[in-house]
Design a protein around this motif. Structure first.
Motif, short mmCIF file in Angstrom:
data_model
loop_
_atom_site.label_atom_id
_atom_site.label_comp_id
_atom_site.label_asym_id
_atom_site.label_seq_id
_atom_site.Cartn_x
_atom_site.Cartn_y
_atom_site.Cartn_z
N VAL A 257 -41.73 4.09 -15.01
CA VAL A 257 -42.69 3.16 -15.61
C VAL A 257 -44.12 3.66 -15.49
O VAL A 257 -44.89 3.63 -16.46
CB VAL A 257 -42.53 1.77 -14.97
CG1 VAL A 257 -43.65 0.84 -15.42
CG2 VAL A 257 -41.18 1.18 -15.32
N VAL A 258 -44.51 4.10 -14.30
CA VAL A 258 -45.92 4.44 -14.05
C VAL A 258 -46.41 5.57 -14.95
O VAL A 258 -47.47 5.44 -15.58
CB VAL A 258 -46.13 4.77 -12.56
CG1 VAL A 258 -47.54 5.30 -12.32
CG2 VAL A 258 -45.90 3.52 -11.71
N PRO A 259 -45.72 6.72 -15.05
CA PRO A 259 -46.22 7.76 -15.97
C PRO A 259 -46.30 7.29 -17.41
O PRO A 259 -47.22 7.67 -18.15
CB PRO A 259 -45.18 8.88 -15.81
CG PRO A 259 -44.58 8.66 -14.47
CD PRO A 259 -44.54 7.18 -14.31
N HIS A 260 -45.35 6.45 -17.83
CA HIS A 260 -45.37 5.94 -19.20
C HIS A 260 -46.61 5.08 -19.45
O HIS A 260 -47.24 5.16 -20.51
CB HIS A 260 -44.10 5.13 -19.46
CG HIS A 260 -44.13 4.37 -20.74
ND1 HIS A 260 -44.20 4.99 -21.97
CD2 HIS A 260 -44.12 3.04 -20.99
CE1 HIS A 260 -44.21 4.07 -22.93
NE2 HIS A 260 -44.17 2.88 -22.36
N LEU A 261 -46.97 4.25 -18.49
CA LEU A 261 -48.13 3.37 -18.66
C LEU A 261 -49.44 4.13 -18.64
O LEU A 261 -50.40 3.78 -19.35
CB LEU A 261 -48.14 2.30 -17.55
CG LEU A 261 -47.01 1.27 -17.57
CD1 LEU A 261 -47.13 0.32 -16.39
CD2 LEU A 261 -47.02 0.49 -18.88
#
Length: 327
Positions: A257-261
């Motif tokens: 989730v974090v890299p995508h955001l």
């Protein structure tokens, strides 16, 4: 970029102190900070130094590790759906810990469980490297990781199925949900060396990952050794994910989730996404760990359950977004 760095750093520092100050023990801010820095031998010092400080440090370390490993994995595979568990290290670590609980080794001494998980992660890495081969492609690495992950999951299910002790089975299930409760500074010092090595390996991948955005042939023409790059990626991911799983259990979706955001905020530069995802991952796990203490303090809500509840809808949103882009 500078503004993003400042925002993320301030957010992480604020959440770290929030993790130190929030808990079931009703201690004022002044008393909490005083007990943290001044050892008066009282109960508040014990709470701050032996309960809240290790928990906050582990949340910071594990979140940063998962965010960094996720960004590195997505950069190497050039796939926004990639995440650290893809290569099977977390599953192997979980199987090692589950086996220790099932056989009773975990009850022999305090660190038997994390050591068993680290041993499982190490075995998983060797198996992945043996299957992928020294000159294998990224596709070979993915297939090897999926195979090891599936094998570890099957063996974990087998152990649960054959467990004659319902209490051991219950302990296995609760451990696999992931939690930072009841952790001590011993767990921090156990995980820290492995995570430091992993950070050093993954942090040095920036130039190679930037070159890979042009394709493997172009990266090789620019002098990037793909075999060395893949080895650093696998070993670095194994160190950070294996150590995190060993001390906290399975905590999913952070590396996805974090890299995508954060990717839209750093542009098409995987090297910039590495440090941004490390800070973002730390912020996400710190926030989730604070939430489990606030939302249901009497029911012991597991950290891995909460991150999955938050991460799964975002994952579905990513899938729907990719489908719309193809239409």
């Amino acid at each position: 970029m500078t503004r993003l760095a400042i925002i993320l750093c301030v957010l992480v520092v604020g959440l770290f102190f929030g993790s130190l100050l929030i808990g079931p023990a009703e201690i004022g801010i002044t008393d909490s900070l005083s007990a943290l820095f001044v050892d008066d031998g009282g109960a508040m010092t014990l709470v701050m130094r032996e309960i809240r400080l290790p928990r906050a440090l582990l949340a910071l370390m594990i979140g940063a590790s998962l965010g960094l490993a996720g960004a590195a994995m997505q950069g190497y595979l050039r796939n926004p759906l990639a995440e650290p568990g893809l290569i099977g290290v977390s599953g192997s670590a979980a199987f090692g810990a589950v086996l220790a609980i099932h056989t009773g080794v975990a009850a022999s001494f305090a660190l038997a469980l994390p050591f068993s998980a680290l041993a499982g992660a190490l075995c998983g890495v060797f198996l992945i490297m043996a299957l992928a081969g020294s000159r294998g492609t990224s596709l070979t690495l993915i297939l090897a990781g999926i195979a090891v992950s599936a094998l570890a999951a099957a063996l974990t299910s087998l152990v649960l199925n054959l467990s004659p002790n319902p209490f051991a089975a219950s302990e296995i299930v609760f451990w696999m949900m992931g939690s930072l409760a009841d952790r001590s500074m011993t767990h921090v010092w156990l995980a820290a060396p492995f995570m430091a090595v992993g950070f050093a390996l993954l942090g040095g991948l920036g130039r190679g990952l930037d070159a890979l955005t042009l394709g493997e042939d172009s990266a090789q023409a620019m002098g990037i050794g793909l075999t060395r790059l893949r080895l650093m990626l696998v070993l670095g991911t194994a160190c950070v994910v294996g150590a995190g799983t060993a001390v906290a259990g399975a905590i999913g979706f952070v590396g996805l989730v974090v890299p995508h955001l954060l990717r839209p905020l750093v542009g098409a530069h995987p090297s910039r996404l590495l440090w941004a995802s490390a800070l973002g991952g730390a912020a996400m796990v710190l926030t989730a760990d604070i939430a489990v203490r606030v939302v249901l303090p009497s029911r012991d809500l597991k950290l891995g359950v909460l991150t999955a509840l938050v991460g799964a809808p975002l994952f579905l949103h990513l899938i729907l977004k990719l489908r719309r882009e193809r239409i």
